[in-house]
Design a protein around this motif. Structure first.
Motif, PDB file in Angstrom:
ATOM      1  N   MET A 105       9.550  -6.688  -8.019  1.00 15.99           N
ATOM      2  CA  MET A 105       9.746  -5.241  -7.907  1.00 15.99           C
ATOM      3  C   MET A 105      11.183  -4.821  -8.216  1.00 15.99           C
ATOM      4  O   MET A 105      11.414  -3.952  -9.068  1.00 15.99           O
ATOM      5  CB  MET A 105       9.354  -4.750  -6.510  1.00 15.99           C
ATOM      6  N   ASN A 106      12.141  -5.388  -7.534  1.00 12.08           N
ATOM      7  CA  ASN A 106      13.534  -4.970  -7.750  1.00 12.08           C
ATOM      8  C   ASN A 106      14.039  -5.297  -9.152  1.00 12.08           C
ATOM      9  O   ASN A 106      14.683  -4.448  -9.779  1.00 12.08           O
ATOM     10  CB  ASN A 106      14.433  -5.581  -6.676  1.00 12.08           C
ATOM     11  N   PRO A 107      13.772  -6.496  -9.684  1.00 11.13           N
ATOM     12  CA  PRO A 107      14.176  -6.752 -11.072  1.00 11.13           C
ATOM     13  C   PRO A 107      13.526  -5.780 -12.055  1.00 11.13           C
ATOM     14  O   PRO A 107      14.190  -5.288 -12.976  1.00 11.13           O
ATOM     15  CB  PRO A 107      13.703  -8.185 -11.320  1.00 11.13           C
ATOM     16  N   GLU A 121       4.723  -1.199 -14.668  1.00  5.26           N
ATOM     17  CA  GLU A 121       3.828  -1.114 -13.515  1.00  5.26           C
ATOM     18  C   GLU A 121       4.024  -2.365 -12.668  1.00  5.26           C
ATOM     19  O   GLU A 121       4.012  -3.485 -13.173  1.00  5.26           O
ATOM     20  CB  GLU A 121       2.376  -0.982 -13.966  1.00  5.26           C
ATOM     21  N   GLN A 122       4.207  -2.146 -11.355  1.00  2.00           N
ATOM     22  CA  GLN A 122       4.506  -3.223 -10.422  1.00  2.00           C
ATOM     23  C   GLN A 122       3.362  -3.401  -9.434  1.00  2.00           C
ATOM     24  O   GLN A 122       2.960  -2.461  -8.756  1.00  2.00           O
ATOM     25  CB  GLN A 122       5.801  -2.907  -9.670  1.00  2.00           C
ATOM     26  N   ALA A 123       2.824  -4.612  -9.346  1.00  2.40           N
ATOM     27  CA  ALA A 123       1.744  -4.898  -8.408  1.00  2.40           C
ATOM     28  C   ALA A 123       2.292  -5.239  -7.032  1.00  2.40           C
ATOM     29  O   ALA A 123       3.213  -6.054  -6.914  1.00  2.40           O
ATOM     30  CB  ALA A 123       0.890  -6.048  -8.918  1.00  2.40           C
ATOM     31  N   THR A 124       1.737  -4.611  -6.017  1.00  2.00           N
ATOM     32  CA  THR A 124       2.013  -4.836  -4.588  1.00  2.00           C
ATOM     33  C   THR A 124       3.409  -4.415  -4.168  1.00  2.00           C
ATOM     34  O   THR A 124       3.903  -4.849  -3.129  1.00  2.00           O
ATOM     35  CB  THR A 124       1.778  -6.305  -4.165  1.00  2.00           C
ATOM     36  N   SER A 137      -3.667  -3.472  -3.967  1.00  2.00           N
ATOM     37  CA  SER A 137      -5.052  -3.667  -3.538  1.00  2.00           C
ATOM     38  C   SER A 137      -5.084  -3.893  -2.032  1.00  2.00           C
ATOM     39  O   SER A 137      -4.196  -4.569  -1.494  1.00  2.00           O
ATOM     40  CB  SER A 137      -5.653  -4.864  -4.270  1.00  2.00           C
ATOM     41  N   ARG A 138      -6.088  -3.348  -1.376  1.00  2.00           N
ATOM     42  CA  ARG A 138      -6.206  -3.481   0.075  1.00  2.00           C
ATOM     43  C   ARG A 138      -6.864  -4.826   0.421  1.00  2.00           C
ATOM     44  O   ARG A 138      -7.987  -4.899   0.909  1.00  2.00           O
ATOM     45  CB  ARG A 138      -7.004  -2.310   0.655  1.00  2.00           C
ATOM     46  N   PHE A 139      -6.094  -5.889   0.172  1.00  3.32           N
ATOM     47  CA  PHE A 139      -6.614  -7.225   0.432  1.00  3.32           C
ATOM     48  C   PHE A 139      -7.025  -7.398   1.891  1.00  3.32           C
ATOM     49  O   PHE A 139      -7.922  -8.177   2.202  1.00  3.32           O
ATOM     50  CB  PHE A 139      -5.557  -8.278   0.083  1.00  3.32           C
ATOM     51  N   TYR A 140      -6.366  -6.671   2.773  1.00  4.42           N
ATOM     52  CA  TYR A 140      -6.649  -6.827   4.202  1.00  4.42           C
ATOM     53  C   TYR A 140      -8.097  -6.490   4.528  1.00  4.42           C
ATOM     54  O   TYR A 140      -8.638  -6.985   5.532  1.00  4.42           O
ATOM     55  CB  TYR A 140      -5.693  -5.977   5.043  1.00  4.42           C
ATOM     56  N   GLN A 141      -8.746  -5.669   3.704  1.00  5.61           N
ATOM     57  CA  GLN A 141     -10.152  -5.359   3.947  1.00  5.61           C
ATOM     58  C   GLN A 141     -11.015  -6.612   3.816  1.00  5.61           C
ATOM     59  O   GLN A 141     -11.915  -6.853   4.625  1.00  5.61           O
ATOM     60  CB  GLN A 141     -10.617  -4.269   2.992  1.00  5.61           C
ATOM     61  N   VAL A 283      -0.720   3.818  -6.189  1.00 11.57           N
ATOM     62  CA  VAL A 283      -2.111   3.763  -5.749  1.00 11.57           C
ATOM     63  C   VAL A 283      -2.353   2.514  -4.914  1.00 11.57           C
ATOM     64  O   VAL A 283      -1.728   1.473  -5.124  1.00 11.57           O
ATOM     65  CB  VAL A 283      -3.085   3.786  -6.949  1.00 11.57           C
ATOM     66  N   TRP A 284      -3.252   2.630  -3.972  1.00 13.49           N
ATOM     67  CA  TRP A 284      -3.633   1.522  -3.099  1.00 13.49           C
ATOM     68  C   TRP A 284      -5.142   1.586  -2.947  1.00 13.49           C
ATOM     69  O   TRP A 284      -5.667   2.425  -2.226  1.00 13.49           O
ATOM     70  CB  TRP A 284      -2.924   1.644  -1.752  1.00 13.49           C
ATOM     71  N   MET A 285      -5.836   0.724  -3.655  1.00 13.25           N
ATOM     72  CA  MET A 285      -7.294   0.765  -3.704  1.00 13.25           C
ATOM     73  C   MET A 285      -7.887  -0.525  -3.151  1.00 13.25           C
ATOM     74  O   MET A 285      -7.209  -1.542  -3.060  1.00 13.25           O
ATOM     75  CB  MET A 285      -7.748   1.004  -5.145  1.00 13.25           C
ATOM     76  N   GLY A 286      -9.173  -0.458  -2.781  1.00 15.40           N
ATOM     77  CA  GLY A 286      -9.784  -1.625  -2.169  1.00 15.40           C
ATOM     78  C   GLY A 286     -11.249  -1.781  -2.490  1.00 15.40           C
ATOM     79  O   GLY A 286     -11.669  -1.631  -3.644  1.00 15.40           O
ATOM     80  N   LEU A 287     -12.046  -2.053  -1.461  1.00 11.49           N
ATOM     81  CA  LEU A 287     -13.476  -2.299  -1.643  1.00 11.49           C
ATOM     82  C   LEU A 287     -14.181  -1.108  -2.288  1.00 11.49           C
ATOM     83  O   LEU A 287     -14.991  -1.274  -3.202  1.00 11.49           O
ATOM     84  CB  LEU A 287     -14.124  -2.596  -0.292  1.00 11.49           C
TER      85      LEU A 287
END
Length: 360
Positions: A105-107, A121-124, A137-141, A283-287
């Protein structure tokens, strides 16, 4: 933290040109030329987990758009100074760069400031800018679903959890897993061993063995290789796969896998670049949106346990089940979330404490 130096593999050229540097981005495309998109992976594309699934998304982009797009990737990039160099090199010859690990993210943010005409675009991550978007992604689900399974299958009420790097994303997964298991067995405990890396099959296997020796009779992971599932198979312990379906590595013991499905997102964002509608976003999407999916249940999951897991999944999708609904106490027994309340997204993205029952 030890990292393997990246082995660079470009599927499309990334030559630096004077024109590119002058424009703060890739040299101007010929009329009707392909969109150039690049991905940066923290692990090898053959990890059968995190990086593998992102690369499946890249391949889906190629299949969807054909010669209208030209893709490249760099695998095994360490989350440090080398990442910034790799990202900068890609920015010189691409229209959009996807950086797929929290430590990028920072780099990536620094490079984005230097290349305002390139899209990043940066993931997580959690930072954004006019040319810098964030997707998560809402991996915690998925962790909550597997926690419900663990609560039913663990005879000792003790799970072993192989953790990668202690960032909020991983901590919230451990907590969601534990809280869901405790809804079945209030005394359920989760023992965590950190390997301090995303992909290290040797350390992951050693951690899994140690957790079993400490009394765990169910294994979960937030690491990228199938080593934990393979260890579980050898020891006859039910386990959960990570990022992709790892059933082939544990046909007898995998109860399910939490699967990442990045393809629809990548296709949507490349299309936006093509038609000129791309805008920064977070965005933060999941199931519900399909970014998180669950593999078919394995032979250790009885119909009754499957029904219980499916009920949690349905509740997560329609909002009737909240993975972090109070009351919740931390490891010291201090109430962190009162009854009738739930942790907000903002709180989850900064989560730095464990729920009661976690030993880490």
């Amino acid at each position: 933290m030890d990292f393997v130096l990246p082995r660079r593999r470009f599927l499309a050229g990334a030559a630096t040109t004077t024109a590119a540097l002058a424009l703060g981005g890739p040299a101007a495309r010929a009329a009707g030329g392909p969109i150039k998109a690049a991905w940066v992976y923290v692990g090898p594309v053959g990890d059968f987990g995190w990086s593998y699934q992102h690369d499946q998304g890249r391949k889906a982009v190629e299949k969807e758009f054909g010669d209208k797009v030209k893709t490249s990737f760099v695998e095994k990039v360490a989350e440090g100074p080398d990442a910034e160099r790799v990202i900068r090199q890609l920015a010189q010859s691409n229209d959009i760069v996807f950086t797929t690990s929290f430590g990028f993210m920072n780099p990536a943010e620094r490079v984005a400031k230097q290349f305002p005409k390139v899209k990043f675009e940066q993931a997580t991550g959690y930072k954004t800018a006019p040319n810098f978007a964030e997707y998560n992604s809402r991996f915690y689900q998925g962790r909550a679903i597997t926690g419900a399974i663990a609560g039913h299958l663990s005879k000792k009420g003790v799970a072993g959890y192989v953790g990668s790097v202690p960032i909020p994303e991983v901590v919230m997964g451990i907590n969601a897993f534990t809280l869901a298991a405790q809804k079945v067995n209030p005394n359920f405990q989760t023992k965590v061993i950190w390997v301090n890396g995303w992909f290290d099959p040797g350390k992951e296997a050693d951690a899994a063995k140690s957790l079993i020796d400490q009394g765990a009779d169910f294994l979960c992971q937030h690491t990228d290789s199938p080593a934990v599932v393979q260890t579980a198979e050898a020891r006859g312990i039910p386990a959960v796969g990570q990022a992709s379906n790892m059933q082939s590595f544990g046909p007898k013991v995998q109860v399910t896998s939490i699967m990442d499905n990045w393809a629809p997102y990548y296709i949507e964002r490349i299309k936006a670049v093509m038609d000129g509608t791309w805008k920064t976003q977070s965005v933060w999407m999941g199931l519900k949106e399909g970014l998180v999916d669950m593999a078919a249940y394995g032979p250790m999951v009885t119909p009754e346990v499957a029904a219980a897991a499916d009920k949690v999944k349905a509740g997560l999708m329609d909002g009737s089940y909240q993975a972090f609904a109070g009351p919740i106490k931390d490891q010291k027994g201090v109430e962190k979330v009162s009854a009738g309340k739930s942790l907000t997204d903002e709180e989850l993205l900064k989560l730095d404490w464990y729920v009661q029952g976690v030993q880490a």
